[in-house]
Design a protein around this motif. Structure first.
Motif, PDB file in Angstrom:
ATOM      1  N   ALA A 317       2.422 -12.752  29.444  1.00 15.26           N
ATOM      2  CA  ALA A 317       3.719 -13.104  30.025  1.00 15.26           C
ATOM      3  C   ALA A 317       4.524 -11.850  30.353  1.00 15.26           C
ATOM      4  CB  ALA A 317       4.498 -14.001  29.060  1.00 15.26           C
ATOM      5  N   GLU A 318       4.489 -10.880  29.476  1.00 15.05           N
ATOM      6  CA  GLU A 318       5.222  -9.632  29.736  1.00 15.05           C
ATOM      7  C   GLU A 318       4.603  -8.873  30.909  1.00 15.05           C
ATOM      8  OE1 GLU A 318       6.050  -7.110  26.368  1.00 15.05           O
ATOM      9  OE2 GLU A 318       6.137  -8.839  25.041  1.00 15.05           O
ATOM     10  N   ALA A 319       3.282  -8.952  31.065  1.00 15.54           N
ATOM     11  CA  ALA A 319       2.628  -8.299  32.198  1.00 15.54           C
ATOM     12  C   ALA A 319       3.099  -8.910  33.509  1.00 15.54           C
ATOM     13  CB  ALA A 319       1.111  -8.415  32.074  1.00 15.54           C
ATOM     14  N   VAL A 320       3.156 -10.236  33.559  1.00 15.61           N
ATOM     15  CA  VAL A 320       3.640 -10.914  34.768  1.00 15.61           C
ATOM     16  C   VAL A 320       5.087 -10.539  35.049  1.00 15.61           C
ATOM     17  CG1 VAL A 320       4.219 -13.163  35.755  1.00 15.61           C
ATOM     18  CG2 VAL A 320       2.022 -12.826  34.609  1.00 15.61           C
ATOM     19  N   ALA A 321       5.902 -10.568  34.018  1.00  9.04           N
ATOM     20  CA  ALA A 321       7.320 -10.235  34.196  1.00  9.04           C
ATOM     21  C   ALA A 321       7.494  -8.802  34.678  1.00  9.04           C
ATOM     22  CB  ALA A 321       8.071 -10.448  32.882  1.00  9.04           C
ATOM     23  N   SER A 322       6.751  -7.875  34.084  1.00 16.16           N
ATOM     24  CA  SER A 322       6.894  -6.464  34.478  1.00 16.16           C
ATOM     25  C   SER A 322       6.483  -6.259  35.925  1.00 16.16           C
ATOM     26  CB  SER A 322       6.065  -5.572  33.548  1.00 16.16           C
ATOM     27  OG  SER A 322       4.674  -5.786  33.728  1.00 16.16           O
ATOM     28  N   ALA A 323       5.438  -6.965  36.384  1.00 16.83           N
ATOM     29  CA  ALA A 323       4.972  -6.805  37.757  1.00 16.83           C
ATOM     30  C   ALA A 323       5.961  -7.390  38.755  1.00 16.83           C
ATOM     31  CB  ALA A 323       3.601  -7.460  37.926  1.00 16.83           C
ATOM     32  N   ILE A 324       6.392  -8.617  38.532  1.00 13.73           N
ATOM     33  CA  ILE A 324       7.298  -9.261  39.486  1.00 13.73           C
ATOM     34  C   ILE A 324       8.636  -8.537  39.529  1.00 13.73           C
ATOM     35  CG2 ILE A 324       8.604 -11.367  39.980  1.00 13.73           C
ATOM     36  CD1 ILE A 324       6.246 -12.979  38.990  1.00 13.73           C
ATOM     37  N   ARG A 325       9.151  -8.149  38.380  1.00 12.51           N
ATOM     38  CA  ARG A 325      10.449  -7.471  38.367  1.00 12.51           C
ATOM     39  C   ARG A 325      10.357  -6.048  38.917  1.00 12.51           C
ATOM     40  NH1 ARG A 325      13.885  -9.118  33.065  1.00 12.51           N
ATOM     41  NH2 ARG A 325      15.525  -8.417  34.465  1.00 12.51           N
ATOM     42  N   PHE A 350      13.072 -14.428  35.506  1.00  8.78           N
ATOM     43  CA  PHE A 350      14.065 -15.407  35.914  1.00  8.78           C
ATOM     44  C   PHE A 350      13.693 -16.018  37.259  1.00  8.78           C
ATOM     45  CE2 PHE A 350      16.100 -12.374  33.102  1.00  8.78           C
ATOM     46  CZ  PHE A 350      16.668 -13.212  32.154  1.00  8.78           C
ATOM     47  N   ASN A 351      14.228 -17.205  37.513  1.00 10.40           N
ATOM     48  CA  ASN A 351      13.940 -17.877  38.777  1.00 10.40           C
ATOM     49  C   ASN A 351      14.244 -16.987  39.975  1.00 10.40           C
ATOM     50  OD1 ASN A 351      12.953 -20.355  37.869  1.00 10.40           O
ATOM     51  ND2 ASN A 351      15.000 -21.198  37.563  1.00 10.40           N
ATOM     52  N   SER A 352      15.324 -16.222  39.867  1.00  5.51           N
ATOM     53  CA  SER A 352      15.722 -15.361  40.990  1.00  5.51           C
ATOM     54  C   SER A 352      14.661 -14.315  41.304  1.00  5.51           C
ATOM     55  CB  SER A 352      17.059 -14.677  40.672  1.00  5.51           C
ATOM     56  OG  SER A 352      16.965 -13.906  39.480  1.00  5.51           O
ATOM     57  N   ASP A 353      13.927 -13.872  40.278  1.00  7.10           N
ATOM     58  CA  ASP A 353      12.861 -12.898  40.511  1.00  7.10           C
ATOM     59  C   ASP A 353      11.731 -13.529  41.323  1.00  7.10           C
ATOM     60  OD1 ASP A 353      14.113 -10.890  38.889  1.00  7.10           O
ATOM     61  OD2 ASP A 353      13.387 -11.949  37.118  1.00  7.10           O
TER      62      ASP A 353
END
Length: 774
Positions: A317-325, A350-353
């Motif tokens: 989950a953190e990998a996905v978040a770090s990539a998208i953000r 977040f949804n906005s990301d």
């Protein structure tokens, strides 16, 4: 992308099964906003009068969270309730439409092949931006034809590869335009403009895209699998200085000048941060500093490697978040689709990301015309199966192969051969009679193919063939049989070198010499032959053939790269003088001793104290087999500076350095940099009695360069065709801020005052740079 070892092959097969397009094979292109569907055609995202931003914003606002997450992988499934078809982001078009990705089908329709142009490294040897543009234009045309013909699920092509060919062992160096940042940048601009449907000089796109190009792999990516070091976990230690003047300039050109609509982040980390998780690289640099306006994709499974291989984060989950953000909009693979919900639940994302990523995605799809109704009725709608493998495209493939071939040796004018005087010919070597070996990686099924053996049979009545080795690996060689054959014929041509089992994605070399028994076979054949033999090297990367260079029994050497579908014909034309070679090496050919340098050392500049020789012609201080820019011809050319700028005066601005001899380019600003121009008029003459085309290359060097400055730097090039005895004046425009500036250790670009020289061939022109009032 495509892997070589068994484990990765199984992983890729699993990925393929997970990402197969949901859309059934059809003879019509998929599109949204069908005018026949009143429930969707009136929606704001279907209104072409609105801006792309408003249309994409409206579309994304209508998606459920589940639908949004479903669009984060390279296979975006259909959204039937909104009339949106599935879309496949992963297609390949490195040097022709390819079946390496997931978006193109060469079966189930009218199109079974595509024009296969020379591998990029050979096309680069022509140093001809117009040629590169025309190749990109042909590939873009055929790509759209596949789509309109119902044999494609997407129009986003993950090409060009514009990483610097830093190390000669890199298996993917063949995919690149070579080692020089200026050349690679110009290639990127030309190819992207052609593929996307822009004009050669840019500015003619009008927002629409013929096909979408993607600059890859951002950044400092040039190691795949070397002595146990793998790209998916490699941390490239790169100085700010090298980043500024070597690794980043081609990408900046691709974005700012080429206006590429896609960027791919690479597998590796740079200075401890995976590139697909680096907001400074993807957002602050690419989007904000360079003005990138498109989508950013990961390399395949690169988001997963942020966690699994780099251990940069503690969970998927953190990998996905770090990539998208950081700025990634599309994941090649299902990893983001599988773990984005978890990242949202944990409030790491977040949804906005996600909305931002999807807006970037859909704006590109809209620029491709896929939300304007049936594409066949709009721009590029007339392109179909008849535009694939067109005679014009196949002729261009032959022209490109001819233009790139490099003559490395021609003792006693052995070449060109005379058809009238040659009664018998022996063709020996593992690369003599295989058409697919001429293509290089990322090639699709070619429109046609001619092996060198087949082509040579049209020139000589008595052609005798012996492979010598079964493959380029040459673990065993028929040396005695080859020597016997060599003594029986008038002339011998050897087709040796490498193939895709020696250099490939996920396969770097550990040696620079020819594999196994090849050198022994070549040497014995040369000794047994009646006259000096001809050696053709098929390879993407450079090879240490010093033994052949100094052997008088080897009279001629030609480097043919991987010349594409027309390579056999082009090579034969050069051997018999139907074409005069003019290609120049786009990379340095190093000796085998260079393999003592660790491939993992990313430094460009030499370090005398540590015994580090540096890399590429700009910084390398060791011996070479053949230098960058080397290439012979059947004629001779002379150069003379007719007129050139003698002095450039610029405002002093040293950024507080205290060194009044150094001026900050950034503080000078774009307006003054635009005003500073150097003009050089060079008289070029064909001194021989054979017409020919070759690139004129202009270098610059500082008379007393500061530490860390390039030994010399290519500042301009342009091909010219001259008849026998013909001469012409060529004008080169040079920007001091772009072409003469050097990088400081902190990555800032500066101009040094003092004496420079412009160099063409053996001619030099002095040039003085000095600040105002000095």
């Amino acid at each position: 992308m495509v892997e070589k070892n068994a484990m990765n092959t199984l992983l890729k097969l699993a990925l393929l099964l997970l990402t197969l397009p949901s859309q059934a094979i059809s003879n019509s292109p998929p599109f949204a906003c069908d005018s026949a569907n009143p429930s969707t055609s009136s929606l704001p995202f279907c209104q072409r009068s609105l801006s792309l931003e408003k249309r994409a914003e409206d579309l994304v606002s209508r998606l459920t969270l589940q639908e949004k997450i479903s669009q984060l992988g390279n296979t975006g499934p259909a959204i039937p309730r909104l009339g949106i078809p599935s879309f496949q982001w992963w297609s390949e078009g490195l040097h022709g439409v390819s079946n390496y990705g997931r978006g193109i089908r060469f079966n189930g329709g009218a199109i079974a092949a595509a024009t296969s142009f020379p591998q990029v490294i050979l096309a680069a040897a022509a140093f001809d931006p117009l040629l590169w543009y025309r190749i990109g234009q042909a590939v873009g045309t055929e790509a759209r034809a596949f789509y309109n013909g119902g044999q494609a699920d997407g129009l986003t092509f993950w090409t060009p590869n514009i990483n610097i060919f830093r190390d000669p062992r890199w298996g993917r160096g063949q995919e690149t335009p070579g080692e020089d940042p200026l050349t690679v940048g110009k290639y990127a601009v030309a190819y992207v403009r052609g593929l996307q449907g822009d004009s050669f000089h840019g500015g003619g796109l009008g927002g629409k895209l013929l096909a979408s190009a993607c600059c890859k792999h951002l950044t400092a990516y040039d190691l795949d699998n070397w002595k146990g070091v793998n790209r998916v976990s490699f941390d490239a230690k790169v100085t700010a200085q090298d980043m500024a003047d070597t690794y980043q300039p081609p990408f900046r050109s691709c974005v700012e000048e080429g206006q590429a609509s896609g960027i791919m982040c690479s597998y590796n980390s740079v200075n401890g941060i995976p590139t697909c998780a680096d907001p400074n690289l993807l957002s602050a640099t690419a989007r904000q500093a360079w003005g990138f306006n498109g989508y950013i994709t990961s390399d395949c499974d690169a988001v997963a490697t942020i966690f699994a291989n780099h251990s940069y984060v503690n969970s998927p989950a953190e990998a996905v978040a770090s990539a998208i953000r950081a700025g990634v909009d599309v994941d090649c693979g299902p990893f983001m689709q599988n773990h984005a919900a978890e990242a949202l639940q944990q409030r790491k994302l977040f949804n906005s990301d996600i909305d931002r990523a999807l807006r970037n995605q859909f704006m590109v799809r809209m620029r491709l015309g896929l939300f304007d109704g049936n594409p066949q009725t709009l721009a590029f709608g007339n392109l179909g199966p008849t535009q694939v493998c067109m005679p014009e495209h196949q002729a261009l493939a032959l022209d490109a192969a001819r233009a790139g071939l490099v003559l490395l040796k021609n003792e006693a004018h052995l070449l060109p051969l005379s058809k009238a005087k040659l009664a018998s010919l022996a063709v020996i070597g593992p690369n003599s009679n295989s058409a697919w070996k001429l293509l290089g990686d990322y090639a699709g099924p070619p429109c046609s193919s001619v092996t060198p053996l087949q082509a040579l049979k049209s020139y000589v009545g008595d052609v005798r063939y012996l492979p010598g080795c079964d493959t380029a690996a040459c673990a065993a060689a028929a040396v005695d049989d080859a020597a016997k054959l060599a003594g029986e014929v008038d002339q011998v041509v050897l087709f040796m070198g490498l193939d895709q089992e020696q250099e490939f994605e996920d396969l770097d070399r550990v040696d620079l010499v020819l594999p196994r028994m090849q050198e022994k076979l070549i040497t014995r054949v040369a000794m047994a032959a009646k006259r000096p033999v001809i050696l053709i090297i098929i390879s993407g990367g450079p090879v240490d053939i010093s033994f052949a260079k100094i052997n008088p029994s080897i009279g001629a050497i030609v480097w043919a790269g991987y010349p594409g579908q027309a390579g056999g014909t082009a090579i034969s034309e050069v051997l018999f003088g139907d074409h005069n070679p003019g290609g120049k090496l786009p990379m340095t050919w190093y000796p085998q001793s260079f393999t003592a340098v660790p491939m993992t050392d990313m430094r460009m500049r030499a370090d005398a104290a540590g015994g580090y020789p540096g890399r590429t012609y700009r910084f390398y201080n060791g011996k070479v087999v053949y230098p960058f820019g080397y290439g012979l011809s059947y004629t001779g050319y002379s150069y003379r500076f007719v007129k050139a700028t003698a002095e450039v005066i610029f405002s002093r601005s040293n950024g507080g350095r205290g060194d009044l001899k150094t001026t900050s380019v950034e503080e000078m600003g774009p307006d003054e940099c635009q005003k500073l121009r150097i003009s050089a008029v060079v008289r070029v003459k064909n001194e021989g009695d054979i017409a020919g085309k070759h690139p004129v290359m202009v270098f610059a060097r500082h008379s007393s360069a500061a530490a860390g400055s390039p030994v010399k730097q290519l500042v301009g090039f342009e091909p010219v065709y001259l008849g026998a005895g013909e001469e012409v004046n060529m004008t080169f425009g040079i920007s001091p801020c772009l072409h003469l500036a050097r990088a400081e250790p902190d990555g800032s670009m500066v101009l040094d005052q003092g004496s420079y020289f412009l160099v063409v061939g053996d001619q030099e022109h002095p040039l003085e740079l000095r600040p105002l009032n000095v």
